[in-house]
Design an enzyme around this catalytic site. Structure first.
Site, short mmCIF file in Angstrom:
data_model
loop_
_atom_site.label_atom_id
_atom_site.label_comp_id
_atom_site.label_asym_id
_atom_site.label_seq_id
_atom_site.Cartn_x
_atom_site.Cartn_y
_atom_site.Cartn_z
N LYS A 173 5.42 16.20 -3.91
CA LYS A 173 6.38 15.01 -3.54
C LYS A 173 6.57 13.40 -3.05
CE LYS A 173 9.29 14.21 0.70
NZ LYS A 173 9.04 12.94 0.96
N GLU A 248 -4.56 14.23 5.49
CA GLU A 248 -5.08 13.25 5.51
C GLU A 248 -4.68 11.85 6.33
OE1 GLU A 248 -7.99 12.37 4.29
OE2 GLU A 248 -8.46 13.81 2.95
N CYS A 282 -4.71 2.62 4.97
CA CYS A 282 -5.29 3.96 6.39
C CYS A 282 -6.63 2.53 6.13
CB CYS A 282 -5.00 4.78 5.33
SG CYS A 282 -5.80 5.38 3.84
P1 NAD Z 1 5.44 10.07 7.18
O1 NAD Z 1 4.01 11.22 7.53
O2 NAD Z 1 6.78 9.99 7.47
O3 NAD Z 1 5.40 10.66 5.25
C1 NAD Z 1 4.26 11.22 3.74
C2 NAD Z 1 5.18 12.04 3.62
O4 NAD Z 1 5.53 12.86 4.00
C3 NAD Z 1 6.61 11.65 3.11
O5 NAD Z 1 6.95 11.73 1.95
C4 NAD Z 1 7.21 12.20 3.56
O6 NAD Z 1 8.81 12.33 2.57
C5 NAD Z 1 6.72 13.62 4.10
N1 NAD Z 1 7.20 14.07 5.68
C6 NAD Z 1 8.21 13.61 6.29
N2 NAD Z 1 8.05 14.62 7.15
C7 NAD Z 1 7.82 15.98 6.88
C8 NAD Z 1 7.90 16.57 6.99
N3 NAD Z 1 8.83 17.23 8.20
N4 NAD Z 1 7.52 18.18 6.24
C9 NAD Z 1 6.98 17.65 5.43
N5 NAD Z 1 6.94 16.63 4.45
C10 NAD Z 1 7.42 15.39 5.25
O7 NAD Z 1 4.05 8.82 6.20
P2 NAD Z 1 4.48 7.53 6.00
O8 NAD Z 1 4.70 6.75 7.13
O9 NAD Z 1 4.77 7.53 4.60
O10 NAD Z 1 2.77 6.82 4.90
C11 NAD Z 1 2.40 5.81 7.05
C12 NAD Z 1 0.70 7.27 7.01
O11 NAD Z 1 -0.22 7.44 6.40
C13 NAD Z 1 0.16 6.15 7.61
O12 NAD Z 1 -0.03 6.94 8.97
C14 NAD Z 1 -1.07 5.94 7.64
O13 NAD Z 1 -2.25 5.87 8.02
C15 NAD Z 1 -1.18 7.18 6.14
N6 NAD Z 1 -1.88 7.40 5.21
C16 NAD Z 1 -3.34 8.08 5.73
C17 NAD Z 1 -3.85 8.11 4.53
C18 NAD Z 1 -5.57 8.79 4.41
O14 NAD Z 1 -5.79 9.09 3.14
N7 NAD Z 1 -5.85 9.19 5.45
C19 NAD Z 1 -3.96 7.20 3.37
C20 NAD Z 1 -2.69 7.07 3.03
C21 NAD Z 1 -1.69 6.83 4.68
#
Ligand code: NAD
Length: 480
Positions: A173, A248, A282
Site C-alpha cells: 500500500k 521505520e 526522515c
Molecule cells: P503516516 O504514518 O501517516 O502514513 C504512512 C502510511 O501508513 C501511509 O500509506 C498511510 O496510508 C498508512 N496508514 C495510515 N494509517 C494506517 C493504519 N491505521 N494502519 C495501516 N496503515 C496506515 O506517515 P506519512 O505522513 O505518510 O509519512 C511521514 C512520516 O514517515 C514521518 O513521521 C517520517 O519521519 C516517517 N518516515 C520514516 C522513515 C524511516 O525510515 N524511519 C522514512 C520515511 C518517512
C-alpha cells in the site's frame, strides 16, 4: 482526468466499490488524478491472489526471481524521465532531485535485492561428530508493505524488493498522498513478466486499506514506514496476532558541528541535510548544535546561504525547494514556526509561506526556515516537524551536546562534524541513534543496517537484515 488503478492478480483493476479519491498536485494546489478509495474487499481479493501465487513464486528458483527483478530495475531506468516527472508532480519535489535520487534509488533497490538473494547463505553448526545442524531460511508467505509519501517510489521498492526476492508474495500500500509512481511501477511489473498475484498494490486510505492489511490473519509480516503514531496503532493490532513487524518511524535528528570541523564541507552538507526534499526526509538533521567558538560564524553563513535558496517551480533546474506535499502538511509545518516563536525562538531566515505567480499561485510553497534561541527541551525541539524548518543552538562540551542530542523520544539518525577521530568514535558510541554519519550525510551503502532506536522504530532494514526479516528459520539437526 487520469484514473489510478489497483494492481491485483496481475491486472490493473478498479476498486470493487467504484469509489475514487482526489489526488492533488501540490505545486498548483489542484486535483490532477483520481485514486482508488479501496477497502477491505480489495485487500481480500489481493490476499487470495497472493496466497494462490505463493506456492509457485516461493518455488521459483532464486535465479529466475532475480532475473525478473532485474528486468523491473532496467525498466525503471528506461522510464527514468517519465517516473521522475510523475514523482515531482505527485509530491512537489524538484524534478532534478527525483531524477538524481528517488528514481535511480528505486532501480538500485530492485537490483540490490535481486542480486543479494543470490548471495544469501544459511548457517551450519557442526557438533563435533555428534550431530550437524543446518538452518533453512524460508519465505514467510503473504506479507504486507506499507509506505509513506516523502520518498514514494524509493521507499516503496525498498520494502517490496527484499520481500519478493526472498520468495514472498506481497500486498503493498503506497501512501494515498503520492500514489502515482507505485501505479506506474505496477505497469512495469506487468511488462517485466512478474507472475500474477506475486505483487498486489492496493491504493486508498490508511484506515480502509492499511488497517485491513495489518489485521488480516493470513498476512504474516508487516513492514511499515511512516509516522510513529501510525506505527503504534499497527503494533497494537499486529503484535497480539504474532505477526513479524518491522517499523521505520519518525525522527528528530541532531546535526552536531564541532569547532574543529571542515567548516565549508559542514556548511555545504548542512544545507542539504536541513532542506533537501523540503526537509521531508526522515533523516534530515532538524536540530543543529554548533560548538560555541564557531557558533556565530556558522550561524551567519548558514542563514545567508539559506536566504539565497530558490523556492520555485519543481520543474526548473535551479529550484532548490519545491512544494510541500499537501495543504494540511504545509499548515502543520507553519504552525511549528508560530509555536517556536511562542517558545521564545527568533526566526533567522524564512518562516513564511511563499506566494508564487501564475499557475503556481495556489501551490503549497514555504521558505526554508532557521530558528534560534530555543531551549533544547522545548516542544519545537522535541516534536517531529518534517518540513523545511531547523533550529540552531550553541554548545560548550561534548558531554552537554550528547545529553541534548539524546533528549528526544526519537533516535533515527545523527550527524557529527569533527576532524578528531577520537571524538567521532566517542560520539558514535554515545548517541542514541540507529545511524551516525561522521563528516557526511545520507551516504548509503544498501548492505548496512538501517533503522532507528526508541520511538524511531523496531528492527532493521538493509542488506541481509531485510532478507532475514522476510524469511523464517528452520533448524534441521541430523544425528550422525
Ligand atoms: P503516516 O504514518 O501517516 O502514513 C504512512 C502510511 O501508513 C501511509 O500509506 C498511510 O496510508 C498508512 N496508514 C495510515 N494509517 C494506517 C493504519 N491505521 N494502519 C495501516 N496503515 C496506515 O506517515 P506519512 O505522513 O505518510 O509519512 C511521514 C512520516 O514517515 C514521518 O513521521 C517520517 O519521519 C516517517 N518516515 C520514516 C522513515 C524511516 O525510515 N524511519 C522514512 C520515511 C518517512
Amino acid at each position: 482526468m487520469e484514473k489510478i488503478l489497483n494492481y491485483i492478480n496481475g491486472e490493473l483493476v478498479e476498486p470493487i466499490n467504484g469509489s475514487y479519491l482526489d489526488n492533488y498536485n501540490p505545486s498548483i494546489g489542484k486535483v490532477y488524478s483520481q485514486i482508488p478509495d479501496s477497502n477491505e474487499k480489495d485487500v481480500d481479493m489481493a490476499y487470495f491472489a497472493a496466497n494462490e501465487a505463493f506456492l509457485g513464486w516461493s518455488n521459483t528458483p532464486k535465479e529466475e526471481r532475480s532475473k525478473i527483478m532485474m528486468r523491473i530495475s532496467d525498466l525503471i531506468e528506461e522510464n527514468l524521465v517519465e517516473l521522475a516527472k510523475a514523482e515531482s508532480i505527485d509530491n512537489g519535489k524538484p524534478v532534478k532531485l527525483a531524477t538524481q535520487v528517488d528514481i535511480p534509488r528505486a532501480a538500485s533497490n530492485m537490483r540490490f535485492f535481486a542480486t543479494a538473494i543470490l548471495h544469501y547463505a544459511s548457517e551450519s553448526h557442526d557438533m563435533d561428530g555428534e550431530a550437524i545442524n543446518y538452518t533453512l531460511r524460508k519465505p514467510i508467505g503473504v506479507v504486507g508493505c506499507i509506505s509513506p509519501w516523502n520518498l514514494p517510489l524509493y521507499l516503496f521498492t525498498w520494502k517490496i524488493a527484499p520481500a519478493l526476492a526472498s520468495g514472498n508474495c506481497v500486498i503493498a500500500k503506497p501512501s494515498e498522498v503520492t500514489p502515482m509512481t507505485a501505479y506506474l511501477f505496477s505497469k512495469l511489473c506487468i511488462e517485466a513478466g512478474l507472475p500474477k498475484g506475486v505483487l498486489n498494490i492496493i491504493h486508498g486510505m490508511g484506515p480502509s486499506v492499511g488497517s485491513p492489511i495489518t489485521t488480516r490473519p493470513g498476512i504474516k509480516a508487516i513492514s511499515f514506514t511512516g509516522g510513529t503514531a501510525t506505527g503504534k496503532a499497527i503494533a497494537k493490532v499486529a503484535a497480539p496476532m504474532f505477526k513479524k513487524l518491522s517499523l521505520e518511524l519518525g525522527g528528530k535528528n541532531p546535526n552536531i558541528i564541532f569547532a574543529d570541523c571542515d567548516f565549508d564541507k559542514a556548511l555545504k552538507t548542512t544545507m542539504l541535510s536541513s532542506f533537501a526534499n523540503q526537509g521531508q526526509i526522515c533523516l534530515c538533521g532538524s536540530r543543529i548544535f554548533v560548538e560555541r567558538p564557531i557558533y556565530e560564524k556558522f550561524r551567519d553563513a548558514f542563514a545567508a546561504k539559506t536566504k539565497k535558496l530558490k523556492v520555485g517551480n519543481p520543474s526548473d533546474a535551479d529550484t532548490n525547494l519545491g512544494a510541500i506535499v499537501s495543504k494540511a502538511h504545509l499548515e502543520k509545518v507553519l504552525s511549528y514556526v508560530d509555536l517556536a516563536q511562542e517558545e521564545g525562538g527568533t526566526v533567522l531566515a524564512g518562516g513564511n509561506k511563499v506566494q508564487l505567480e501564475g499557475e503556481l499561485s495556489e501551490g503549497y510553497f514555504m521558505e526554508p526556515t532557521i530558528i534560534e534561541g530555543l531551549a533544547f527541551d522545548c516542544r519545537t525541539n522535541q516534536e517531529e516537524i518534517f518540513g523545511p524548518v531547523v533550529t540552531i543552538m550553541p554548545f560548550d562540551t561534548e558531554e552537554e551536546v550528547v545529553v541534548m542530542a539524546n533528549s528526544t523520544e526519537y533516535g533515527l539518525a545523527a550527524t557529527v562534524w569533527t576532524q578528531d577521530v577520537g571524538k567521532a568514535t566517542r560520539l558514535g558510541a554515545c548517541l542514541a541513534s540507529g545511524i551516525v554519519w561522521v563528516n557526511c550525510w545520507l551516504v548509503r551503502d544498501l548492505r548496512t543496517p538501517f533503522g532507528g532506536v526508541k520511538n524511531s522504530g523496531v528492527g532493521r532494514e538493509g542488506g541481509f537484515n531485510a532478507l532475514n526479516f522476510f524469511t523464517e528459520q528452520t533448524n534441521v539437526c541430523i544425528k550422525l
